[in-house]
Write an enzyme that holds these catalytic residues in place. Structure first.
Site, PDB file in Angstrom:
ATOM      1  N   GLY A  28     -16.891 -16.639  97.956  1.00 44.07           N
ATOM      2  CA  GLY A  28     -17.625 -17.116  96.780  1.00 44.07           C
ATOM      3  C   GLY A  28     -16.696 -17.898  95.882  1.00 44.07           C
ATOM      4  N   VAL A  29     -16.743 -19.229  96.028  1.00 45.40           N
ATOM      5  CA  VAL A  29     -15.834 -20.051  95.216  1.00 45.40           C
ATOM      6  C   VAL A  29     -16.640 -20.804  94.159  1.00 45.40           C
ATOM      7  CG1 VAL A  29     -13.840 -20.241  96.716  1.00 45.40           C
ATOM      8  CG2 VAL A  29     -15.803 -21.692  97.176  1.00 45.40           C
ATOM      9  N   LYS A  77     -27.361  -3.016  76.952  1.00 40.97           N
ATOM     10  CA  LYS A  77     -27.853  -4.163  77.719  1.00 40.97           C
ATOM     11  C   LYS A  77     -29.315  -4.356  77.351  1.00 40.97           C
ATOM     12  CE  LYS A  77     -26.481  -6.815  81.286  1.00 40.97           C
ATOM     13  NZ  LYS A  77     -25.181  -7.359  81.616  1.00 40.97           N
ATOM     14  N   VAL A  85     -15.883 -18.308  88.948  1.00 40.77           N
ATOM     15  CA  VAL A  85     -14.720 -17.411  88.919  1.00 40.77           C
ATOM     16  C   VAL A  85     -13.836 -17.631  90.158  1.00 40.77           C
ATOM     17  CG1 VAL A  85     -13.918 -15.023  88.799  1.00 40.77           C
ATOM     18  CG2 VAL A  85     -16.003 -15.670  87.615  1.00 40.77           C
TER      19      VAL A  85
HETATM   20  P1  NAD Z   1     -21.180 -18.444  90.493  1.00 42.38           P
HETATM   21  O1  NAD Z   1     -22.643 -18.455  90.684  1.00 42.38           O
HETATM   22  O2  NAD Z   1     -20.544 -19.565  89.735  1.00 42.38           O
HETATM   23  O3  NAD Z   1     -20.443 -18.373  91.916  1.00 42.38           O
HETATM   24  C1  NAD Z   1     -20.869 -17.583  92.958  1.00 42.38           C
HETATM   25  C2  NAD Z   1     -20.520 -18.308  94.248  1.00 42.38           C
HETATM   26  O4  NAD Z   1     -20.874 -17.452  95.331  1.00 42.38           O
HETATM   27  C3  NAD Z   1     -21.273 -19.616  94.436  1.00 42.38           C
HETATM   28  O5  NAD Z   1     -20.400 -20.635  94.844  1.00 42.38           O
HETATM   29  C4  NAD Z   1     -22.299 -19.293  95.525  1.00 42.38           C
HETATM   30  O6  NAD Z   1     -22.608 -20.409  96.339  1.00 42.38           O
HETATM   31  C5  NAD Z   1     -21.567 -18.233  96.306  1.00 42.38           C
HETATM   32  N1  NAD Z   1     -22.446 -17.353  97.073  1.00 42.38           N
HETATM   33  C6  NAD Z   1     -23.696 -16.946  96.788  1.00 42.38           C
HETATM   34  N2  NAD Z   1     -24.163 -16.151  97.761  1.00 42.38           N
HETATM   35  C7  NAD Z   1     -23.180 -16.034  98.671  1.00 42.38           C
HETATM   36  C8  NAD Z   1     -23.050 -15.339  99.895  1.00 42.38           C
HETATM   37  N3  NAD Z   1     -24.050 -14.592 100.380  1.00 42.38           N
HETATM   38  N4  NAD Z   1     -21.887 -15.440 100.557  1.00 42.38           N
HETATM   39  C9  NAD Z   1     -20.870 -16.191 100.083  1.00 42.38           C
HETATM   40  N5  NAD Z   1     -20.942 -16.891  98.935  1.00 42.38           N
HETATM   41  C10 NAD Z   1     -22.077 -16.815  98.237  1.00 42.38           C
HETATM   42  O7  NAD Z   1     -20.858 -17.039  89.833  1.00 42.38           O
HETATM   43  P2  NAD Z   1     -19.528 -16.611  89.073  1.00 42.38           P
HETATM   44  O8  NAD Z   1     -19.731 -16.754  87.614  1.00 42.38           O
HETATM   45  O9  NAD Z   1     -18.361 -17.242  89.725  1.00 42.38           O
HETATM   46  O10 NAD Z   1     -19.516 -15.042  89.376  1.00 42.38           O
HETATM   47  C11 NAD Z   1     -19.125 -14.532  90.623  1.00 42.38           C
HETATM   48  C12 NAD Z   1     -19.291 -13.021  90.635  1.00 42.38           C
HETATM   49  O11 NAD Z   1     -18.475 -12.443  89.611  1.00 42.38           O
HETATM   50  C13 NAD Z   1     -20.721 -12.558  90.344  1.00 42.38           C
HETATM   51  O12 NAD Z   1     -20.958 -11.382  91.071  1.00 42.38           O
HETATM   52  C14 NAD Z   1     -20.670 -12.228  88.860  1.00 42.38           C
HETATM   53  O13 NAD Z   1     -21.633 -11.254  88.509  1.00 42.38           O
HETATM   54  C15 NAD Z   1     -19.270 -11.675  88.717  1.00 42.38           C
HETATM   55  N6  NAD Z   1     -18.723 -11.816  87.365  1.00 42.38           N
HETATM   56  C16 NAD Z   1     -18.603 -13.043  86.784  1.00 42.38           C
HETATM   57  C17 NAD Z   1     -18.066 -13.146  85.515  1.00 42.38           C
HETATM   58  C18 NAD Z   1     -17.878 -14.487  84.854  1.00 42.38           C
HETATM   59  O14 NAD Z   1     -17.143 -14.585  83.871  1.00 42.38           O
HETATM   60  N7  NAD Z   1     -18.501 -15.548  85.352  1.00 42.38           N
HETATM   61  C19 NAD Z   1     -17.648 -11.995  84.821  1.00 42.38           C
HETATM   62  C20 NAD Z   1     -17.766 -10.741  85.445  1.00 42.38           C
HETATM   63  C21 NAD Z   1     -18.303 -10.670  86.727  1.00 42.38           C
END
Ligand code: NAD
Length: 366
Positions: free
Chosen positions: A192-193, A92, A196
């Site tokens: 968290g919608v 990383k 993902v």
């Molecule tokens: P994103 O930012 O698109 O979505 C996150 C969602 O969570 C948003 O809608 C946001 O409003 C909501 N949120 C933020 N704080 C919150 C809270 N306190 N309570 C409820 N909802 C809240 O992110 P993402 O890409 O969908 O990723 C989601 C999670 O999955 C993250 O932890 C990320 O590290 C992990 N992740 C994502 C990927 C990927 O491919 N995008 C891969 C591995 C892990």
């Protein structure tokens, strides 16, 4: 009294102690006066292949925090790649500074040169604070970068692949708990919608699950209601809901003393990284409560699988088909956890370590 010289020696020896404890291979400190770039690249383990991990750019309070973050994250990548059956090691990078103020083409191209100097031992990608545009700039200095835009042969948004892996990991847990992996009629709460979580809701609705959603973002919630007629749960009530499956897809550390005490579900399976506030305490607590926990670094590995697929000519179908493996691996981990009466996170760590050890013995050069 401790002199400055002594303090410096102690700091270096403390760092080496930490590197030895978890057997890190190489830490590279990068600085460039002209652009103001300050970065650290940590390569944890390359037994299985080159270390792949994103570059995080963040305005760290101090250098110590940046070192702690890069060490923790690079080690996590070793386990994620190993458990996912990828020929990748763990690494990383962190760039210290505010991405909104410091980034420029020159800045990212300079960082790319540092990546290039490692001759492929480290492959970088997007992470918090960096974008596909930054990857394009890095790519002007090195080929050891993934997460490029689709028009440049990259894999584009990894979220659908990540959501697919989470969905399959959840199904493998359902098979164990309910005797069937059909999620039809199951009450699933997706917290968290975003990118993902939104795709996960789509998979769940198509299978006939009864989906509830929670998010800080009202617009994201409205979209889920309009598109899928999903039920909305207040954020403060997420953990006390009477549900079958809780899917944390927002922030990490939502599984802690307080939330676990309230949980009424039988499965936790979501995309968020580092869901267990303290792995050893909260993994055990979930097990004792009879809640099956799908290790996050396994079931959210679709993002890594997606960029890995870029290394050999990107194809979304291949990425999705690789992500399918998550179902079988989750089953394997559940079985190992049962056999040894250990929490699932521990079984997942053990399986990852076993693979690294076995491959290490045959001394493969990547
Ligand atoms: P994103 O930012 O698109 O979505 C996150 C969602 O969570 C948003 O809608 C946001 O409003 C909501 N949120 C933020 N704080 C919150 C809270 N306190 N309570 C409820 N909802 C809240 O992110 P993402 O890409 O969908 O990723 C989601 C999670 O999955 C993250 O932890 C990320 O590290 C992990 N992740 C994502 C990927 C990927 O491919 N995008 C891969 C591995 C892990």
């Amino acid at each position: 009294m401790t002199t400055v010289a002594q303090m410096k020696t102690e700091t270096a020896s403390v760092l080496f102690e930490r590197l030895t404890q978890y057997d890190y291979e190489e830490i590279v400190f990068c600085q460039d006066k002209a652009t103001g770039l300050k970065a650290i690249i940590a390569i944890h383990n390359t037994t299985l292949g080159p270390g792949l991990g994103g570059t995080r750019m963040y305005d760290y309070k101090n250098e110590q925090d940046a070192i702690t973050d890069v060490l923790r994250l690079s080690r996590g990548m070793t386990y994620k790649a190993a458990i996912s059956g990828l020929n990748l090691g763990g690494a990383k990078a962190v760039i210290i500074g505010d991405p909104r103020k410091l980034k420029s083409e020159a800045y990212m191209r300079k960082f790319g040169q540092f990546v290039e100097n490692l001759n492929g031992k480290y492959i970088t990608a997007e992470d918090i604070g960096t974008t596909t545009k930054d990857m394009e700039y890095i790519n002007m200095s090195t080929d050891h970068v993934v997460g490029l835009p689709e028009i440049m042969g990259g894999g584009g948004d990894p979220s659908p692949v990540t959501a697919y892996g989470v969905y399959l990991g959840m199904k493998a847990c359902a098979k164990e708990v309910y005797g069937t992996d059909n999620l039809s009629g199951k009450k699933v709460l997706v917290e968290g919608v975003g990118k993902v979580g939104g795709h996960l809701v789509d998979f769940l609705i198509k299978e006939g699950a009864r989906v509830q959603v929670a998010d800080v973002n009202k617009e994201a919630l409205n979209e889920m209601v309009k598109k899928y007629d999903a039920g909305v749960v207040e954020l403060s009530k997420v953990h006390e809901q009477d549900i079958d499956i809780y899917a944390p897809c927002a922030l990490g550390a939502t599984l802690n003393d307080e939330s676990i005490a309230k949980l009424k579900c039988s499965i936790v399976a979501g995309a968020a990284n580092n869901q267990l506030a303290d792995e050893s305490i909260h993994g055990q607590m979930l097990m004792e409560k009879g809640i099956l926990y799908a290790p996050d670094f396994l079931i959210n590995a679709g993002g890594l699988i997606n960029v890995y697929t870029e290394l050999h000519g990107y194809n979304r179908e291949i990425a999705m088909s690789r992500a399918e493996n998550i179902y079988a691996v989750t089953q394997g981990i559940i079985n190992l956890a049962k056999e040894e009466n250990i929490p699932t996170y521990k079984a997942a760590n053990k399986m990852a370590e076993q693979r690294i050890e076995a491959i290490g013995k045959i001394n493969l050069a990547y």
